[in-house]
Design an enzyme around this catalytic site. Structure first.
Site, PDB file in Angstrom:
ATOM      1  N   GLU A  47       1.205  14.214 -10.108  1.00 29.37           N
ATOM      2  CA  GLU A  47       1.246  12.752  -9.983  1.00 29.37           C
ATOM      3  C   GLU A  47       0.884  12.356  -8.562  1.00 29.37           C
ATOM      4  O   GLU A  47       1.634  12.615  -7.619  1.00 29.37           O
ATOM      5  CB  GLU A  47       2.636  12.206 -10.322  1.00 29.37           C
ATOM      6  CG  GLU A  47       2.741  10.690 -10.145  1.00 29.37           C
ATOM      7  CD  GLU A  47       4.156  10.158 -10.185  1.00 29.37           C
ATOM      8  OE1 GLU A  47       4.386   9.045  -9.653  1.00 29.37           O
ATOM      9  OE2 GLU A  47       5.043  10.845 -10.726  1.00 29.37           O
ATOM     10  N   ARG A  51       0.076   5.167  -2.965  1.00 27.45           N
ATOM     11  CA  ARG A  51       0.799   4.624  -1.821  1.00 27.45           C
ATOM     12  C   ARG A  51       0.046   4.806  -0.507  1.00 27.45           C
ATOM     13  O   ARG A  51       0.559   4.446   0.551  1.00 27.45           O
ATOM     14  CB  ARG A  51       2.169   5.293  -1.693  1.00 27.45           C
ATOM     15  CG  ARG A  51       3.069   5.089  -2.907  1.00 27.45           C
ATOM     16  CD  ARG A  51       4.422   5.715  -2.698  1.00 27.45           C
ATOM     17  NE  ARG A  51       5.221   5.750  -3.916  1.00 27.45           N
ATOM     18  CZ  ARG A  51       6.432   6.254  -4.000  1.00 27.45           C
ATOM     19  NH1 ARG A  51       7.003   6.781  -2.915  1.00 27.45           N
ATOM     20  NH2 ARG A  51       7.085   6.262  -5.144  1.00 27.45           N
ATOM     21  N   LYS A 134      10.280   7.175 -17.868  1.00 28.27           N
ATOM     22  CA  LYS A 134      10.692   7.708 -16.568  1.00 28.27           C
ATOM     23  C   LYS A 134      11.995   7.021 -16.154  1.00 28.27           C
ATOM     24  O   LYS A 134      12.101   5.792 -16.230  1.00 28.27           O
ATOM     25  CB  LYS A 134       9.576   7.440 -15.550  1.00 28.27           C
ATOM     26  CG  LYS A 134       9.974   7.571 -14.085  1.00 28.27           C
ATOM     27  CD  LYS A 134       8.757   7.278 -13.215  1.00 28.27           C
ATOM     28  CE  LYS A 134       9.146   6.839 -11.824  1.00 28.27           C
ATOM     29  NZ  LYS A 134       7.988   6.635 -10.944  1.00 28.27           N
TER      30      LYS A 134
END
Length: 213
Positions: A47, A51, A134
């Site tokens: 993943e 950011r 999640k």
């Protein structure tokens, strides 16, 4: 892509290894070697969080690595979904879920692991068809005990908890019947990435890949 299909795809990705590395990568020129190191250690699902300015380029580079399954994390908007898919992401992860984000993922055939923090959020996503979710931020929301509590009345939802998960507490989550895998950043420490210590990262990944569930 239907929510049910998205969740099945997410479940298949979660089944690849007990840990999904959550990666914040500053420079695209480290991406390929980092991905190779993690895959070599037994963690193929990656993943890449959106950011950093380099994140989409990182996804492009990691997508070239044999054996890797690269996804985009921190999806917040429909544009994020489109950009991630164009960069080569094969799945998405979000801290929460909005109708616009879910619509975009379904329209772009990008399997999503949508984030929840409460039972109501889990129920709402399940109502739409998302049975793989999640749990985030896991530790701040009560940790494994809280996730076990959610699993009591909603056993049909399976989770990938992330946020504060470490080698020390990962077994607590993985022992739960409603946990498919965990997500963690500890497997790719910034200092080792900066040093280009791919052997060290492979060793950490191998340790994480041995966790049982």
């Amino acid at each position: 892509m239907t929510p049910q299909d998205a969740s099945q795809a997410a479940a298949d990705i979660c089944a690849l290894a007990p840990v999904v590395p959550v990666l914040v990568v500053e420079k695209a020129d480290t991406a390929e070697e980092l991905a190779k190191a993690l895959v070599a250690g037994g963690l193929p699902a990656l993943e890449v969080t959106l950011r950093t300015p380099a994140a989409l380029d990182v996804i492009r580079e990691m997508a070239k690595v044999d054996g890797g399954v690269v996804g985009a994390g921190t999806l917040l908007t429909p544009k994020d979904v489109e950009n991630a898919k164009a960069a080569g992401a094969t799945f998405g992860v979000s801290p929460g879920a909005t109708d616009k984000l879910l619509d975009a993922c379904e329209a772009n055939d990008l399997p999503l692991l949508p984030g929840i923090a409460t039972s109501s959020e889990a129920m709402r996503l399940l109502e739409r068809g998302y049975w793989v979710q999640k749990f985030f931020p896991a530790e701040a929301n009560g940790g494994a005990a809280a996730l076990k509590g959610i699993g009591g009345p909603i056993p049909q939802v399976k989770f990938c908890p992330t946020g504060g998960v470490s080698l020390k507490n990962a077994p607590d989550y993985l022992s739960l019947s409603n946990t498919l895998c965990v997500g963690g950043s500890w497997v790719a420490p910034k200092n080792l990435i900066d040093a280009g210590d791919w052997v060290g990262i492979t060793a950490i990944a191998a340790e994480a890949a041995k966790l049982t569930r």
